[in-house]
Design a protein around this motif. Sequence first.
Motif, mmCIF file in Angstrom:
data_model
loop_
_atom_site.group_PDB
_atom_site.id
_atom_site.type_symbol
_atom_site.label_atom_id
_atom_site.label_comp_id
_atom_site.label_asym_id
_atom_site.label_seq_id
_atom_site.Cartn_x
_atom_site.Cartn_y
_atom_site.Cartn_z
ATOM 1 N N SER A 100 -1.573 -4.784 -3.136
ATOM 2 C CA SER A 100 -1.096 -3.366 -3.259
ATOM 3 C C SER A 100 -0.823 -2.905 -1.957
ATOM 4 O O SER A 100 0.322 -2.073 -1.815
ATOM 5 N N ILE A 101 -1.900 -2.683 -1.362
ATOM 6 C CA ILE A 101 -2.040 -1.799 0.044
ATOM 7 C C ILE A 101 -0.765 -2.343 0.888
ATOM 8 O O ILE A 101 0.020 -1.735 1.437
ATOM 9 N N PRO A 102 -0.933 -3.810 1.458
ATOM 10 C CA PRO A 102 0.027 -4.391 2.068
ATOM 11 C C PRO A 102 1.567 -4.074 1.515
ATOM 12 O O PRO A 102 2.495 -4.026 2.434
ATOM 13 N N ALA A 103 1.615 -4.332 0.258
ATOM 14 C CA ALA A 103 2.900 -4.134 -0.272
ATOM 15 C C ALA A 103 3.656 -2.762 -0.253
ATOM 16 O O ALA A 103 4.836 -2.761 0.244
ATOM 17 N N ILE A 104 2.721 -1.723 -0.331
ATOM 18 C CA ILE A 104 3.288 -0.546 -0.066
ATOM 19 C C ILE A 104 3.502 -0.149 1.338
ATOM 20 O O ILE A 104 4.497 0.718 1.713
ATOM 21 N N PHE A 105 2.748 -0.827 2.256
ATOM 22 C CA PHE A 105 3.005 -0.463 3.386
ATOM 23 C C PHE A 105 4.443 -1.264 4.125
ATOM 24 O O PHE A 105 5.117 -1.129 5.073
ATOM 25 N N GLY A 106 4.832 -2.224 3.234
ATOM 26 C CA GLY A 106 6.221 -2.852 3.287
ATOM 27 C C GLY A 106 7.159 -1.819 2.888
ATOM 28 O O GLY A 106 8.553 -2.223 3.324
ATOM 29 N N ILE A 107 6.894 -0.830 2.308
ATOM 30 C CA ILE A 107 8.029 0.298 1.902
ATOM 31 C C ILE A 107 8.047 1.470 2.793
ATOM 32 O O ILE A 107 9.094 1.804 3.084
ATOM 33 N N THR A 108 6.826 1.842 3.154
ATOM 34 C CA THR A 108 6.869 3.007 4.091
ATOM 35 C C THR A 108 5.706 2.930 5.112
ATOM 36 O O THR A 108 4.552 2.161 4.506
ATOM 37 N N LYS A 109 5.601 3.259 6.131
ATOM 38 C CA LYS A 109 4.433 3.294 7.269
ATOM 39 C C LYS A 109 3.808 4.754 7.361
ATOM 40 O O LYS A 109 2.903 4.762 7.934
ATOM 41 N N GLU A 110 4.216 5.636 6.269
ATOM 42 C CA GLU A 110 3.867 6.659 6.454
ATOM 43 C C GLU A 110 2.384 6.830 5.544
ATOM 44 O O GLU A 110 2.467 6.924 4.327
ATOM 45 N N PRO A 111 1.485 7.006 6.217
ATOM 46 C CA PRO A 111 0.142 7.336 5.523
ATOM 47 C C PRO A 111 -0.037 8.207 4.177
ATOM 48 O O PRO A 111 -0.610 7.916 3.299
ATOM 49 N N TYR A 112 0.759 9.370 4.367
ATOM 50 C CA TYR A 112 0.654 10.113 3.405
ATOM 51 C C TYR A 112 1.662 9.897 2.275
ATOM 52 O O TYR A 112 1.004 9.982 1.155
ATOM 53 N N LEU A 113 2.428 9.040 2.580
ATOM 54 C CA LEU A 113 3.205 8.753 1.446
ATOM 55 C C LEU A 113 2.733 7.568 0.640
ATOM 56 O O LEU A 113 2.429 7.261 -0.562
ATOM 57 N N VAL A 114 1.843 6.712 1.382
ATOM 58 C CA VAL A 114 1.269 5.579 1.003
ATOM 59 C C VAL A 114 0.098 6.001 -0.100
ATOM 60 O O VAL A 114 -0.357 5.741 -0.918
#
Length: 333
Positions: free
Chosen positions: A214-228
């Motif tokens: 799930s963590i790699p998946a959301i980094f595929g959506i946004t690179k913003e740590p706060y949004l992740v």
Amino acid sequence: MNVSTWVWLATLVALVAVLAVDLLIIGRRPHEPTMKEAGGWVAFYVALALLFGAGVWAVAGGRYAGEFYTGWLTEYSLSVDNLFVFVIIMGRFAVPRRFQQKVLLIGIVLALVMRGAFIAAGAALIAQFSWVFYIFGAFLVYTAVTLVKGGENDEDEFKENVLIRWAKRALPISSSFADGQFRVVTAAGKRLFTPMLIVMIAIGTTDLIFALDSIPAIFGITKEPYLVFTANVFALMGLRQLFFLLGGLLERLVYLNVGLAAVLAFIGVKLFLEALHTNSLPFINDGHGLHWAPEIPIWLSLLVILGTLGVATVASLAKSARDRKKDLVSADR
């Protein structure tokens, strides 16, 4: 997106406050929530996520709001898959229904802390090495293939990890859940841990394993740590109530794994294309980006994810309805 230190602190304080209220309510009155209560809390957390996204839109613009909503939806759908394993864990350790809320909440708090560390590590890797997207993309595609091959969820998906086996072997564990406490004192004055501790460890560590995709998946959506981080928080916050709300419906979502596999494969391909577009590896195009590689916009990602999950849910419920009809026909013969 520039997020100041005080915004991070305010977010963490708000998170701790909500969790403290949750823990206080459960601690004062352990019980199995009704469908109405669970539904109300799920609606509250969904509304909170939508309002948060609207706030991001007002402050930072539609692009970042779209990234938050898409990331939250992705994490929320992947979290639903966690519930299958949570059901198995509760059954495996025979947790009384009135104590399950407490186990889930403590396990989710533990998962939030560990996911925070994962997110920080992922953000540092991405900032330092853009080629890590190649690895993330390949891992997500591999996970998607594994999900499809694995078929429906069953008890094989939960295996006691090293930490659980060590705790059961090394710690003095009572045979009773007592009043839902983690430690009890016997009549002889001996202090024992209850099975609640083992179950909490199982929930927290199992969720951490799920975070590997799930963590790699959301980094595929946004690179913003706060949004992740916030997308993960909102996805996990309502998970406890969703566990009780869905109940038997989980067994009817027979194509959920296929839908999630399609989502992960899509994000994996998106990551790979983005890695090609911003390539810095010297053995690929002499270290230059491949500008023919398309960049998938966030609105298209959101549509694909919504559409895929919607089709998987409708197809699952339709198949379950057909199977029930067949069973009724067979019973009448």
